[in-house]
Every structure is written in C-alpha cells, then in structure tokens.
Design an enzyme around this catalytic site. Structure first.
Site, mmCIF file in Angstrom:
data_model
loop_
_atom_site.group_PDB
_atom_site.id
_atom_site.type_symbol
_atom_site.label_atom_id
_atom_site.label_comp_id
_atom_site.label_asym_id
_atom_site.label_seq_id
_atom_site.Cartn_x
_atom_site.Cartn_y
_atom_site.Cartn_z
ATOM 1 N N HIS A 53 0.425 -1.255 0.009
ATOM 2 C CA HIS A 53 0.099 0.093 0.052
ATOM 3 C C HIS A 53 1.037 1.476 0.102
ATOM 4 C CE1 HIS A 53 0.441 0.482 4.357
ATOM 5 N NE2 HIS A 53 -0.074 -0.948 4.540
ATOM 6 N N ASP A 55 -0.165 4.024 1.457
ATOM 7 C CA ASP A 55 -0.256 5.278 2.276
ATOM 8 C C ASP A 55 0.136 5.005 3.175
ATOM 9 O OD1 ASP A 55 -2.068 2.557 2.579
ATOM 10 O OD2 ASP A 55 -3.802 4.519 3.469
ATOM 11 N N ASP A 85 6.160 0.896 7.564
ATOM 12 C CA ASP A 85 5.105 1.069 7.311
ATOM 13 C C ASP A 85 4.555 1.766 6.155
ATOM 14 O OD1 ASP A 85 2.399 -0.379 7.032
ATOM 15 O OD2 ASP A 85 1.372 0.927 8.918
ATOM 16 N N GLU A 115 -5.208 1.601 2.704
ATOM 17 C CA GLU A 115 -4.694 0.098 3.783
ATOM 18 C C GLU A 115 -5.191 1.145 5.065
ATOM 19 O OE1 GLU A 115 -3.087 -2.702 5.709
ATOM 20 O OE2 GLU A 115 -2.681 -1.013 5.647
ATOM 21 N N GLU A 116 -4.693 2.387 5.321
ATOM 22 C CA GLU A 116 -4.247 2.667 7.309
ATOM 23 C C GLU A 116 -6.065 2.890 7.228
ATOM 24 O OE1 GLU A 116 -2.493 1.523 8.287
ATOM 25 O OE2 GLU A 116 -0.162 1.875 7.907
ATOM 26 N N GLU A 144 4.494 -6.412 3.240
ATOM 27 C CA GLU A 144 3.717 -5.213 5.457
ATOM 28 C C GLU A 144 5.386 -5.863 5.545
ATOM 29 O OE1 GLU A 144 1.151 -3.420 6.186
ATOM 30 O OE2 GLU A 144 -0.178 -3.969 5.284
ATOM 31 N N HIS A 318 3.316 3.315 12.820
ATOM 32 C CA HIS A 318 2.633 4.154 13.210
ATOM 33 C C HIS A 318 3.339 4.624 14.227
ATOM 34 C CE1 HIS A 318 -1.381 1.473 11.581
ATOM 35 N NE2 HIS A 318 -0.554 1.627 11.163
#
Lengths: 341, 341
Positions: A53, A55, A85, A115-116, A144, A318
């Site tokens: 992903h 984003d 990530d 995705e987030e 990932e 994150h």
C-alpha cells in the site's frame, strides 16, 4: 518518503509510481483511482503478486520527532513516517520491477491506496470489485514489514459490545435503583479467567487472545449507574470463520446482551501452494504465523494463497520513531531476486 | 421563584428577602454576602434556627419543560425550578417571620447562598466562619423537602477512586501487555456481593449503600488497556466518622490502589434535644431517618442538634418536573405555627 501520502492523499505518489513503471517500457500498466497495477506478460507457467500500500497513517505530531516529512537518512537507517509501514516494501517492489526484467514467474505488481483507514475505502478492495481480472495469480506476497521472515496468514478479529442495564437512582437511596456496573462483574471475571488457545493451522501456531479493550459506565458521582458497556476484541486463529468466532464468544458470555460491531476473517497461511514452498526455501528462514490482520486475508478471500514478507520491524509501524534499516531492504530484495531470478 | 437564583446568582433574591425581613421592623437583620440572618430578640429561654438555602440548581434545558422560569401556578400546584428544593421551605420561613410575631422560642432565620455547589462555597459555611455568634441556638430545623415529616440526621458520604494498572500492547499481540480492565473484575465482584448494613442510631434506622458509580478504562478498540478507574460512593450511617467509613472500604477492597477523593460526615438525628421532642410532638408524625446528606450535618458539627422538615417531595428535587403542592406548604407552616404559637 519525501512525497507525503497520508491516506486519501496518495495521488502524487501514485503518479510518481505509475510514471516510473511506464518508463520501464515492458509492463502493462493500469491506473484505478490512486492504485496502480503493473504486469509482466511473459507467458510464464505461474503468476505471482507483489503487493503493497502507498498510504501512511497521519504524520507524527510530537515536537522534535524524527518521524516528520522530510525524512532523515544517514546512509544506514531511514527515518520518517512510512519507513517501516511500508515504504521499505514498496521500494523492494519498484526495485524488482526495475532490475529483474526476465523473472521466472510472471509478476503482477500492485500499489494501492487507503489501507490504513476503514476497510470500505481500501484500494485493494476497489480493485477486487472493479478490475478483478487484473488480480488473477497463483500466489501473493504482501510486502508488509515482517523483519524479513515469511509470515503466513493472519488471525481474524471480531469486536463486541456487552451491555448491562440497570435503573438510575440517587446514590443516597441506592436501593431504589439497580447497579449496571456491578452487573458487569461476571463479564470481566469470565474474560479474566479465559485461557486463550494456540491453534496450529497448516503447520504454524496461531496464538489467540480475548480481551476487554474498553469499558465505560455511570453518569455522575451520586447516581446509581443504569448502563455499563464493555468493548471486547477476540483475535481468532484462521481455522475459524467469523461466525464460528462469534459463536465462541456468545457461548462464553451467555446470559449477557452482546452486539457484534465489527469482524474480519483471518487467513490460513497458504504455505501449501507450490510457489509458496519454493519462496520459503529462497528466503531460507523458518516461516512464522502473522498475528495482526493484513490484506493477505483479502487475497485469501479471492482464492489467492498469500503471505506477508517485507523489510522492517512491524512493532515500529505507526510509532513516532518509525524507521527501517537500509540493509533490511537490501536483504529482502536479494531474497526475492534469488527466487525470481 | 420568578427571581432566578441559580447558585452564584442569589443577589436579587437575597435583596428581596432582606428587604421583606427589615420591613417587619421587629427582627435584627444581618447581611453577609448573599446570606441573610434575621433574629427575634425576645429573651426566650430557648432559641431555635429555621434555615433554608436561596439557590437552585441550573434551569432545565429540556424543551417544553414546565421547570423553566417564569413558573406556572394553577392555585394548587406550583411548578418550576426550585419549587421543591427549596422555595417551599423558604416560603414557610418567611411566613413564620411575618405571621408569628410573639413565638414561644426565639428564632434565628437563616437564608443562605451556594448550597447546590461545592461545599467550600457554602453560604452557611461562610456564616459559621465569619458570624459564628449569630448562629448560637439550642436546636435547628432545616426546611429541606421531607414531605412534611421530621427527618433526623443524615448519612455521611465518602468517595474513592480504585485504579488498576496494566501494560498497553496491540490487541493482536495481547500477551505482550497486561489487561487493567480484567484486573478490575474482583473490585466489581466485591461491590456486587457486598451486603450493606442498616444501622439504628438514636432510634432511627439508617440504611447504608456502597456502589460503583462510574467506571472507565481503555483507549482504543485494538489496544490492551493499561488503566481502569472505578469510582465508588459509600453512604454510611451517622454512627461512623468519615475515617471509620474509609477504613471499612479499605478493608473490603484490600489489595487495590484506593484514593479517597471526597468525604462529608453524617449527622446523628438530634432527637434527644428537648426542643426536638416537643417539635416532633407538634408535627404529630413518626420521625424518619434522612438518607441524603444535608446541611443538618453542618449544624451538627457546630454542636447544634438539627433535623430536616419541609414541604415537597425530595425525589422531585433537580428534576425537570419539579413542583410542590400549595397544601404541603400550608401544612408545614401550620405545624411550625402550632409549635411556636
């Protein structure tokens, strides 16, 4: 990483990725919203997916954090939002596209948005609805972060609200009311006593968990509470469907009002696919189970066995200290190059 | 009641009360902030207090509620904020001052501000600090609503926060954390199992209660909660001091982190005072215990035995449907007039 790509704002990054892939001149490139699909068309016996992903979660707000854009780079470690990530994984996808012109299997590169955020916004979900034919493949790898180990499948997740009801009254005359918080005692007791299982699926051990994640009840310091809500999260092994997971929790908490608020199926590890076996051999490390939910579950639902494999520590995802080692990216690229060479 | 007197805004009403009392020409009147003290000086053998607060809780916000100012009055029932708590009682005080010029006991009328807010703001507390000599008396009657029955003393109240601590972790890897909400299970279980006592004090039965009034814990649906806080309220009979009440709860919840956040002593019923006995006889009904905390506890602390006696249903206090029957006010006035006549 210098191009900010918080969920919903992936257009500039998707443009850059699309332009780089078209520039190679040997891929069939399709754009859908801010998702980009690029396919080799070499007529190989097998086709695999490399997906990631574009984003990120929002930028850190902590003053002085190294997680801000622009990023920092000392030649060894790359700091910044998205490093782990999953810009490291996306970098590997782009490097394979650029440096492996004649792979042993046809490759479908998928770069997707959103995705987030809520599952309904997922760019991969949109591709599955609108361009399902582009996603046909025998095996999928989602890049990932896994610290460079193959992590198979994922646990499912299901959430409930357990609500107890009472009758409000002034706490000076408590016997006129019914205490809803007291009624929640057996819910917490059953959760505290519960011993979560570890379930072996296709050779990997999936550790489950069942937890109260939030609780709230009561309105004021002198009022008998008339409601208490316990939010519960069950992470279940991929031997169970969401319906089976729901039945399990309802049995444990029988007698209580339970509303299911959210659920996502898990994914079996997919290591039985022939392509998976050769890939695991190329990586050369013992595969592990994935605990967190990832989009391998979405590929699995489409009938495509899939695993997680990417550079970086998932525990940094994150965080305000998000970073990835350059060596981790290089090792991941090397393993895929060996396998596809 | 047409003069809005929400706590902190009692000046206009205090002015009106002061002016009415001075206008009678036979009372010694003292103003302190928005409290008014008026005393007969007849040299009687006994002096009694008739006390009531001028303030109300905030006006109702419910659309169409009859609790708003201006009030409604159909000749029988008076609706509006403060009707029960406690304009009915204040009306009786003023009527006694106006219609009983030669009472058998000297009377100290006290009208005070800020009863409905934090104890530190109490107008009665301020009078006790600054004009203690004005409050000397053998017996006190607080005209809080009691449905026209003498209610003796009051329970004490004490509040605690019981906090459990854990370790946050992603709920997909729950075994990396420690669940603080689960740890609260035995707190709720002990409170749910607790059987509150009924304690007889000076002939009246005080019913106790012990309750969780609020609970909150957890930060997000995918995070193992690292803290849970249970707010607890114990209403204890006036045979115990706040310190004894605290020790009782600490023993029940031994092993848990408990912080006492607030406490107020109860008051014994005060029915042993000679003036009390003749007053109970004049009312002609069996006295009852008061459960809620009232300012009789403050009078009791000053060494003045005191009871609650006033028109109106205490259960309507603070409600959007607050009202009082005109007959209840008249009956209360008649009983006091008989006793003081």
């Amino acid at each position: 990483m210098d191009i900010e790509s918080v969920s919903g704002n992936e257009a500039a990054l998707a443009d850059a990725v699309e332009s780089a892939l078209r520039g190679l001149g040997r891929l069939e490139v399709t754009r859908n919203g801010d998702a980009v699909v690029a396919r080799t068309m070499l007529g190989r016996a097998e086709r695999i997916i490399l997906a990631g992903h574009l984003d990120t979660v929002p930028l850190p707000t902590v003053a002085g954090s190294r997680g801000t854009v622009p990023v920092s780079w000392d030649g060894k470690v790359l700091y910044g939002r998205g490093a782990t990530d999953m810009k490291g994984g996306v970098a590997v996808q782009l490097a394979i596209a650029a440096t492996v012109p004649e792979p042993s299997k046809d490759i479908t590169f998928i770069f997707y948005d959103n995705e987030e955020v809520a599952a309904v916004k997922s760019g991969l979900g949109r591709l599955a609805r609108e361009n399902r034919e582009l996603l046909d493949a025998d095996f999928g790898i989602l890049l990932e972060p896994t610290n460079g180990t193959v992590e198979g499948g994922c646990n499912g997740t299901i959430r409930f609200e357990a609500t107890t009801s009472g009758l409000a009254a002034h706490s000076a005359r408590a016997w006129m009311g019914e205490n809803a918080i007291h009624k929640a005692a057996p819910i917490l007791a059953r959760l505290a006593e519960y011993e979560p299982a570890t379930v072996t699926v296709d050779g990997l051990d999936y550790r489950e968990s069942l937890n109260a994640v939030k609780i709230h009840g009561g309105t004021a310091g002198n009022v008998i509470p008339d409601q208490c809500v316990v939010e519960i999260n069950y992470r279940f092994a991929p031997d169970k469907s969401p319906a089976q997971a729901e039945a399990h929790v309802r049995e444990l908490l029988s007698g209580f009002e339970l509303v299911c608020t959210d659920s996502s199926a898990g994914a079996r590890p997919g290591l039985n696919a022939p392509a998976a076996a050769s890939f695991v051999a190329a990586v050369g490390r013992e595969p592990l189970p994935k605990y967190g939910w990832t989009d391998v579950a979405r590929l699995s639902e489409m009938g495509i066995p899939a695993v997680n494999f990417g550079p970086g520590d998932p525990l940094l995802a994150h965080s305000d200290n998000e970073h990835v080692d350059a060596d981790a990216i290089r090792e991941c690229l090397a393993a895929l190059t060996r396998w596809l060479g």
